[in-house]
Scaffold this active site. Structure first.
Site, PDB file in Angstrom:
ATOM      1  N   GLY A   8       2.379  -4.707   2.607  1.00 43.65           N
ATOM      2  CA  GLY A   8       2.554  -5.690   1.529  1.00 43.65           C
ATOM      3  C   GLY A   8       3.791  -6.550   1.709  1.00 43.65           C
ATOM      4  O   GLY A   8       4.725  -6.182   2.422  1.00 43.65           O
ATOM      5  N   ARG A  12       7.828  -9.155  -5.218  1.00 42.59           N
ATOM      6  CA  ARG A  12       8.690  -8.985  -6.392  1.00 42.59           C
ATOM      7  C   ARG A  12      10.129  -8.628  -6.031  1.00 42.59           C
ATOM      8  O   ARG A  12      11.008  -8.674  -6.870  1.00 42.59           O
ATOM      9  CB  ARG A  12       8.085  -7.902  -7.313  1.00 42.59           C
ATOM     10  CG  ARG A  12       6.816  -8.356  -8.006  1.00 42.59           C
ATOM     11  CD  ARG A  12       6.022  -7.184  -8.574  1.00 42.59           C
ATOM     12  NE  ARG A  12       5.208  -6.535  -7.551  1.00 42.59           N
ATOM     13  CZ  ARG A  12       4.382  -5.502  -7.783  1.00 42.59           C
ATOM     14  NH1 ARG A  12       4.281  -5.013  -9.013  1.00 42.59           N
ATOM     15  NH2 ARG A  12       3.684  -4.974  -6.800  1.00 42.59           N
ATOM     16  N   LYS A  19       9.918  -5.171   2.091  1.00 41.43           N
ATOM     17  CA  LYS A  19      10.289  -4.188   1.065  1.00 41.43           C
ATOM     18  C   LYS A  19      10.564  -2.810   1.642  1.00 41.43           C
ATOM     19  O   LYS A  19      11.568  -2.172   1.303  1.00 41.43           O
ATOM     20  CB  LYS A  19       9.191  -4.090  -0.002  1.00 41.43           C
ATOM     21  CG  LYS A  19       9.448  -2.978  -0.995  1.00 41.43           C
ATOM     22  CD  LYS A  19       8.685  -3.106  -2.291  1.00 41.43           C
ATOM     23  CE  LYS A  19       7.222  -2.807  -2.132  1.00 41.43           C
ATOM     24  NZ  LYS A  19       6.530  -2.901  -3.438  1.00 41.43           N
ATOM     25  N   GLN A  72      -2.732  -5.122   9.366  1.00 39.40           N
ATOM     26  CA  GLN A  72      -3.532  -5.728   8.288  1.00 39.40           C
ATOM     27  C   GLN A  72      -3.112  -7.183   8.169  1.00 39.40           C
ATOM     28  O   GLN A  72      -2.016  -7.495   7.712  1.00 39.40           O
ATOM     29  CB  GLN A  72      -3.276  -5.005   6.958  1.00 39.40           C
ATOM     30  CG  GLN A  72      -4.126  -5.559   5.817  1.00 39.40           C
ATOM     31  CD  GLN A  72      -3.586  -5.185   4.433  1.00 39.40           C
ATOM     32  OE1 GLN A  72      -2.464  -4.696   4.290  1.00 39.40           O
ATOM     33  NE2 GLN A  72      -4.387  -5.428   3.422  1.00 39.40           N
ATOM     34  N   ASN A 169      -1.272   6.003 -12.262  1.00 40.79           N
ATOM     35  CA  ASN A 169      -1.620   6.358 -10.890  1.00 40.79           C
ATOM     36  C   ASN A 169      -0.343   6.284 -10.046  1.00 40.79           C
ATOM     37  O   ASN A 169       0.295   5.237  -9.974  1.00 40.79           O
ATOM     38  CB  ASN A 169      -2.663   5.329 -10.402  1.00 40.79           C
ATOM     39  CG  ASN A 169      -2.813   5.322  -8.896  1.00 40.79           C
ATOM     40  OD1 ASN A 169      -2.624   6.341  -8.246  1.00 40.79           O
ATOM     41  ND2 ASN A 169      -3.173   4.156  -8.354  1.00 40.79           N
TER      42      ASN A 169
HETATM   43  C1  UD1 Z   1      -0.231   0.290  -6.677  1.00 41.86           C
HETATM   44  C2  UD1 Z   1      -1.542   0.741  -7.327  1.00 41.86           C
HETATM   45  C3  UD1 Z   1      -1.254   1.154  -8.770  1.00 41.86           C
HETATM   46  C4  UD1 Z   1      -0.222   2.282  -8.782  1.00 41.86           C
HETATM   47  C5  UD1 Z   1       1.035   1.855  -8.009  1.00 41.86           C
HETATM   48  C6  UD1 Z   1       1.916   3.073  -7.832  1.00 41.86           C
HETATM   49  C7  UD1 Z   1      -3.349  -0.572  -6.321  1.00 41.86           C
HETATM   50  C8  UD1 Z   1      -4.266  -1.701  -6.486  1.00 41.86           C
HETATM   51  N1  UD1 Z   1      -2.498  -0.350  -7.325  1.00 41.86           N
HETATM   52  O1  UD1 Z   1       0.219  -0.861  -7.389  1.00 41.86           O
HETATM   53  O2  UD1 Z   1      -2.436   1.605  -9.402  1.00 41.86           O
HETATM   54  O3  UD1 Z   1       0.103   2.632 -10.114  1.00 41.86           O
HETATM   55  O4  UD1 Z   1       0.716   1.353  -6.696  1.00 41.86           O
HETATM   56  O5  UD1 Z   1       3.151   2.740  -7.251  1.00 41.86           O
HETATM   57  O6  UD1 Z   1      -3.389   0.111  -5.309  1.00 41.86           O
HETATM   58  N2  UD1 Z   1       0.113  -2.788   0.604  1.00 41.86           N
HETATM   59  C9  UD1 Z   1      -0.488  -3.017   1.816  1.00 41.86           C
HETATM   60  N3  UD1 Z   1      -1.340  -4.075   1.931  1.00 41.86           N
HETATM   61  C10 UD1 Z   1      -1.611  -4.922   0.901  1.00 41.86           C
HETATM   62  C11 UD1 Z   1      -0.997  -4.671  -0.341  1.00 41.86           C
HETATM   63  C12 UD1 Z   1      -0.143  -3.599  -0.466  1.00 41.86           C
HETATM   64  O7  UD1 Z   1      -0.263  -2.286   2.773  1.00 41.86           O
HETATM   65  O8  UD1 Z   1      -2.391  -5.853   1.101  1.00 41.86           O
HETATM   66  C13 UD1 Z   1       1.053  -1.665   0.471  1.00 41.86           C
HETATM   67  C14 UD1 Z   1       2.436  -2.100   0.038  1.00 41.86           C
HETATM   68  O9  UD1 Z   1       3.252  -2.398   1.169  1.00 41.86           O
HETATM   69  C15 UD1 Z   1       2.946  -0.908  -0.754  1.00 41.86           C
HETATM   70  C16 UD1 Z   1       1.669  -0.252  -1.279  1.00 41.86           C
HETATM   71  O10 UD1 Z   1       0.592  -0.781  -0.521  1.00 41.86           O
HETATM   72  O11 UD1 Z   1       3.656   0.001   0.047  1.00 41.86           O
HETATM   73  C17 UD1 Z   1       1.449  -0.516  -2.756  1.00 41.86           C
HETATM   74  O12 UD1 Z   1       1.365  -1.928  -2.961  1.00 41.86           O
HETATM   75  P1  UD1 Z   1       1.971  -2.644  -4.231  1.00 41.86           P
HETATM   76  O13 UD1 Z   1       1.645  -4.077  -4.157  1.00 41.86           O
HETATM   77  O14 UD1 Z   1       3.362  -2.262  -4.420  1.00 41.86           O
HETATM   78  O15 UD1 Z   1       1.068  -1.988  -5.372  1.00 41.86           O
HETATM   79  P2  UD1 Z   1       1.405  -1.825  -6.907  1.00 41.86           P
HETATM   80  O16 UD1 Z   1       1.228  -3.106  -7.582  1.00 41.86           O
HETATM   81  O17 UD1 Z   1       2.691  -1.147  -7.070  1.00 41.86           O
HETATM   82 CA    CA Z   2       4.368  -0.616  -5.691  1.00 40.49          CA
END
Ligand code: UD1
Ligand code: CA
Length: 466
Positions: A8, A12, A19, A72, A169
């Site tokens: 990701g 934010r 991050k 990704q 979650n």
């Molecule tokens: C996510 C969960 C949410 C949970 C929270 C807990 C989803 C949709 N939501 O939200 O339910 O309560 O984590 O902390 O999963 N990432 C990727 N590829 C992407 C997007 C994100 O690898 O395309 C990775 C990010 O680097 C990160 C993790 O996935 O390490 C979580 O992504 P983030 O965008 O922070 O999710 P939240 O909005 O926190």
């Molecule tokens: Ca997160």
């Protein structure tokens, strides 16, 4: 198999640094899930990278040679991240642990418990949850009337009646690989953020009558995810408090925990006293009874027992033996080895040098690339001139040597056992043992000279008649 999601953007955080590379307790965030994956003996660790992937890969590679990277590109959500791992999933049977790169507070026991429950219950999907006083920002666990989990709804997709749900979650899951292979391709991006949500797999499991298990955290703070710099600071504060609490439980006196910064990799012996505004980082070990005074910064160093690190001393990659005293305002750089009961005083810099037992370098001195024996005394304002513009050279000062103040020692040079150097000398040749070296212009006295000089100057200014 463990999959860590770290692709990701971390939008934010409002930062150019990815991050997962932001540091918490001296380590990049990504180190935490990587460490956990090892602690549960994952036979394979996949890390999904995307945003600034090369930078993230480099940061991980040199410390975790066994991690495999999955790209990704573009980043279209957590479900999309997991889809990129399908090829690897096809080669795997059994549980797949999925963690976020930004949830650093989980304990090994929590993960072991999660994996154990998953296997024991033969679930298709096990979700780690927590009940939070303020669940804002997290996906919420929606259950039916009998408490069976139905879905996870993201903050931005919440319906009004789902707002009060406090069970969230944690972003940590165990999947059966066959379930992932069947259901990942059917995820959709029809939601407020237009992303593929990994969390939609909960609903998919229900739809296809698979077994969903939830495990609720006993200690909800473990679920803290880091999305912003202020969350990072809050988590760091909690982590710091817990590190200091453990040290205090083991008999270390922390005078003011709110202004003391100690990495969790640091060890400190009992009856050590750590004063306020001190920073102890990395692989540092401090022996019992040692006192660290305000303003000290100690990194990757070993300090023995009953030593004193006096105010405002900066110590990096150094070794300090029992009973030594450093500072105030001393700077020990890499490769400094300070012997028992030796003393390094104010405004003294030491680099790549050994000081023997009981040796004293007390004031305003530079000691670089030097070996000092036992009971050496270096006067104020001395310099080992170690660099000729091309190469560094060593200075050897044997046991019992006394170097007068203001001495320059032009390396390479050796000062023999028990020799003395007259103050203000510039030493360019070796000194044999038990000798006195004087290397300065001899003093000349012109008696009554200033009387004549003042008279002459007064007559001159009178003559100018102004
Ligand atoms: C996510 C969960 C949410 C949970 C929270 C807990 C989803 C949709 N939501 O939200 O339910 O309560 O984590 O902390 O999963 N990432 C990727 N590829 C992407 C997007 C994100 O690898 O395309 C990775 C990010 O680097 C990160 C993790 O996935 O390490 C979580 O992504 P983030 O965008 O922070 O999710 P939240 O909005 O926190
Ligand atoms: Ca997160």
């Amino acid at each position: 198999m463990t999959i860590i999601l770290a692709a990701g953007k971390g939008t934010r955080m409002k930062s150019n640094l990815p991050k997962v590379l932001h540091k918490l307790g001296g380590k990049p965030l990504i180190e935490y899930p990587l460490h956990l994956a090892k602690s549960v003996n994952s036979e394979r660790i996949l890390v999904v990278i995307g945003s600034q992937s090369e930078m993230v890969r480099k940061a991980i590679e040199h410390r975790h040679g066994n991690a495999e990277f999955v790209l990704q590109e573009p980043q279209r959500g957590t479900g999309h991240a997991l889809m990129q791992c399908l090829k690897h999933l096809a080669e795997h049977r059994g549980p797949v642990l999925v963690m976020s790169g930004d949830v650093p507070g989980l304990s090994g026991e929590t993960l072991e418990g999660l994996l154990r429950s998953h296997v024991k219950e033969a679930a298709s999907l096990t979700v780690l949850t927590a009940v939070l006083e303020d669940p804002t920002g997290y996906g919420r666990i929606v259950r039916d009337g009998s408490g069976h989990p139905l879905s996870v709804v993201e903050q931005k997709d919440l319906q009004a009646d789902q707002e009060p749900i406090k069970e969230i979650n944690a972003g940590v899951y165990v999947f059966d690989s066959a379930f992932l292979i069947d259901e990942l391709p059917s995820l959709s991006d029809e939601n407020v953020q237009g992303e593929f949500y990994l969390t939609d797999l909960v609903e998919a499991a229900g739809r296809t009558s698979r077994k969903i298990l939830t495990v609720q955290l006993a200690e909800p703070t473990e679920a803290r995810g880091i999305n912003t710099l202020s969350e990072l600071a809050e988590v760091e504060k909690e982590m710091r408090d817990s590190i200091l609490r453990k040290l205090m439980e083991n008999g270390v006196r922390i005078v003011d925990p709110s202004s003391t910064f100690v990495d969790d990799s640091v060890t400190i012996g009992s009856d050590a006293v750590i004063h306020p505004c001190t920073f102890i980082y990395g692989n540092t070990r401090i022996g019992s009874g040692t006192v660290v005074f305000p303003g000290a910064v100690i990194t990757d160093s070993v300090v023995g027992k009953n030593a004193e690190i006096r105010p405002y001393s900066v110590i990096i990659e150094a070794e300090i033996a029992d009973g030594a005293a450093i500072g105030p305002f001393a700077h020990l750089r890499a490769g400094s080895v300070i012997g028992q009961k030796a003393r390094v005083g104010n405004f003294v810099e030491v680099k790549k040098s050994v000081l023997g037992e009981g040796t004293k370098v007390s004031h305003l001195t530079y000691v670089g690339d030097a070996t000092l024996g036992r009971e050496v005394n270096i006067g104020a304002g001395c310099v080992t001139c170690n660099y000729d513009g091309f190469a560094k050279h060593r200075t050897t000062i044997q046991d019992g040597v006394f170097v007068g103040s203001g001495t320059m020692m032009v390396a390479p040079v050796t000062l023999g056992t028990n020799c003395m150097v007259a103050a203000g000398s510039t030493i360019t040749h070796d000194i044999p043992e038990d000798s006195l070296a004087i290397a300065r212009a001899r003093q000349e006295i012109k008696k009554g000279w200033t009387v004549k000089w003042r008279k002459k100057m007064t007559q001159k200014s009178d003559g100018e008649g102004t």
